[in-house]
Design an enzyme around this catalytic site. Sequence first.
Site, PDB file in Angstrom:
ATOM      1  N   LYS A  67       0.830  -1.213   0.000  1.00 25.25           N
ATOM      2  CA  LYS A  67       0.000   0.000   0.000  1.00 25.25           C
ATOM      3  C   LYS A  67       0.862   1.259   0.000  1.00 25.25           C
ATOM      4  CE  LYS A  67      -2.075  -0.782   3.960  1.00 25.25           C
ATOM      5  NZ  LYS A  67      -1.296  -1.935   4.441  1.00 25.25           N
ATOM      6  N   ARG A 121      -8.289   1.276  10.301  1.00 26.01           N
ATOM      7  CA  ARG A 121      -7.851  -0.098  10.569  1.00 26.01           C
ATOM      8  C   ARG A 121      -8.854  -0.840  11.433  1.00 26.01           C
ATOM      9  NH1 ARG A 121      -1.988   0.735   9.859  1.00 26.01           N
ATOM     10  NH2 ARG A 121      -0.846  -1.218  10.058  1.00 26.01           N
ATOM     11  N   ARG A 163      12.417  -6.342   4.591  1.00 23.14           N
ATOM     12  CA  ARG A 163      12.240  -4.928   4.250  1.00 23.14           C
ATOM     13  C   ARG A 163      13.255  -4.057   4.989  1.00 23.14           C
ATOM     14  NH1 ARG A 163       6.206  -2.427   4.764  1.00 23.14           N
ATOM     15  NH2 ARG A 163       6.498  -2.577   7.006  1.00 23.14           N
ATOM     16  N   ARG A 200      12.667  -1.769  10.483  1.00 21.38           N
ATOM     17  CA  ARG A 200      11.687  -1.308  11.469  1.00 21.38           C
ATOM     18  C   ARG A 200      11.601  -2.310  12.613  1.00 21.38           C
ATOM     19  NH1 ARG A 200       6.225   0.273   8.269  1.00 21.38           N
ATOM     20  NH2 ARG A 200       5.366  -0.783  10.084  1.00 21.38           N
ATOM     21  N   ARG A 208       1.139  -8.752  14.054  1.00 20.31           N
ATOM     22  CA  ARG A 208       0.497  -7.736  13.213  1.00 20.31           C
ATOM     23  C   ARG A 208      -0.463  -8.385  12.211  1.00 20.31           C
ATOM     24  NH1 ARG A 208       5.405  -5.017  10.634  1.00 20.31           N
ATOM     25  NH2 ARG A 208       3.938  -3.588   9.649  1.00 20.31           N
TER      26      ARG A 208
HETATM   27  P1  AMP Z   1       2.008   0.644   9.422  1.00 24.92           P
HETATM   28  O1  AMP Z   1       3.202   1.469   9.104  1.00 24.92           O
HETATM   29  O2  AMP Z   1       0.765   1.134   8.722  1.00 24.92           O
HETATM   30  O3  AMP Z   1       2.258  -0.827   9.206  1.00 24.92           O
HETATM   31  O4  AMP Z   1       1.719   0.840  10.986  1.00 24.92           O
HETATM   32  C1  AMP Z   1       2.666   0.456  11.946  1.00 24.92           C
HETATM   33  C2  AMP Z   1       2.005   0.375  13.316  1.00 24.92           C
HETATM   34  O5  AMP Z   1       1.464   1.665  13.669  1.00 24.92           O
HETATM   35  C3  AMP Z   1       0.831  -0.578  13.414  1.00 24.92           C
HETATM   36  O6  AMP Z   1       1.233  -1.912  13.656  1.00 24.92           O
HETATM   37  C4  AMP Z   1       0.069   0.026  14.598  1.00 24.92           C
HETATM   38  O7  AMP Z   1       0.700  -0.284  15.825  1.00 24.92           O
HETATM   39  C5  AMP Z   1       0.236   1.511  14.369  1.00 24.92           C
HETATM   40  N1  AMP Z   1      -0.845   2.051  13.522  1.00 24.92           N
HETATM   41  C6  AMP Z   1      -0.713   2.599  12.282  1.00 24.92           C
HETATM   42  N2  AMP Z   1      -1.915   2.980  11.808  1.00 24.92           N
HETATM   43  C7  AMP Z   1      -2.816   2.669  12.764  1.00 24.92           C
HETATM   44  C8  AMP Z   1      -4.237   2.782  12.855  1.00 24.92           C
HETATM   45  N3  AMP Z   1      -4.961   3.302  11.862  1.00 24.92           N
HETATM   46  N4  AMP Z   1      -4.838   2.346  13.999  1.00 24.92           N
HETATM   47  C9  AMP Z   1      -4.133   1.844  15.008  1.00 24.92           C
HETATM   48  N5  AMP Z   1      -2.788   1.668  14.987  1.00 24.92           N
HETATM   49  C10 AMP Z   1      -2.129   2.081  13.873  1.00 24.92           C
END
Ligand code: AMP
Length: 213
Positions: free
Chosen positions: A13, A88, A127, A160, A171
């Site tokens: 994405k 989410r 990654r 990360r 996750r």
């Molecule tokens: P991402 O970079 O989108 O994979 O997000 C990394 C982490 O940030 C996730 O595993 C969550 O802990 C937190 N996070 C990001 N977006 C959200 C969201 N919309 N709601 C809740 N937690 C989020």
Amino acid sequence: MILVLLGPPGSGKGTQAKRLIDEKHWPQLSTGDMLRSAISQKSALGLEAKGYMDKGALVPDSVVIGLIAERTKQADCANGFILDGFPRTIPQAEALDQMLAGQARRVDRAVLFEIVDSELVSRLSGRRTCVQCGAMYHIVTAKPKADGVCDKCGSSLTQRDDDKIEVIQKRLAVYHQQTAPLTEYYRKAEKLKVLDASLPADEVNRALHQALK
Ligand code: AMP
């Protein structure tokens, strides 16, 4: 266009959102990037979020809804934006609909990046991200020219914390429990398009443009 990108972590994405910024000039609103930036600034919000993120859990809805509410008010969002990693949960999607209704706007399209979990584990664990410019690499499929060094800006590459294998499993479980139900939410609203996210990035990009027509 207000576009929601749905799909598990590692489905591409973010990569595709970045390509759309260049192609369509819509800003990318990534709650993950916003939270990581709050963490690097050591803000109170960042410190709170870090505890959840390191475990692979979701940050509370109220925190991310607040971030998006502030961000969508900024001038560059006036002609639309791409939501990457938000909503989410169903309460986040409902809050987004309410927030946009208050501004006489709505989500136009949700695109689901469909891909099996087994593919995601290898994508996420390999990654690497540039600490400076955010460019993304993969230790097998998109290697930098020199190990651990960004081709674009020469800074170092990092993994990360939540791309470690034990956190990845969590996750993915959280995605299936809390985020996958959004597919039905947007299908019912007749806004959903689905694409095959296991294809090479150029083909996914073509499918994404098709889904936006
Ligand atoms: P991402 O970079 O989108 O994979 O997000 C990394 C982490 O940030 C996730 O595993 C969550 O802990 C937190 N996070 C990001 N977006 C959200 C969201 N919309 N709601 C809740 N937690 C989020």
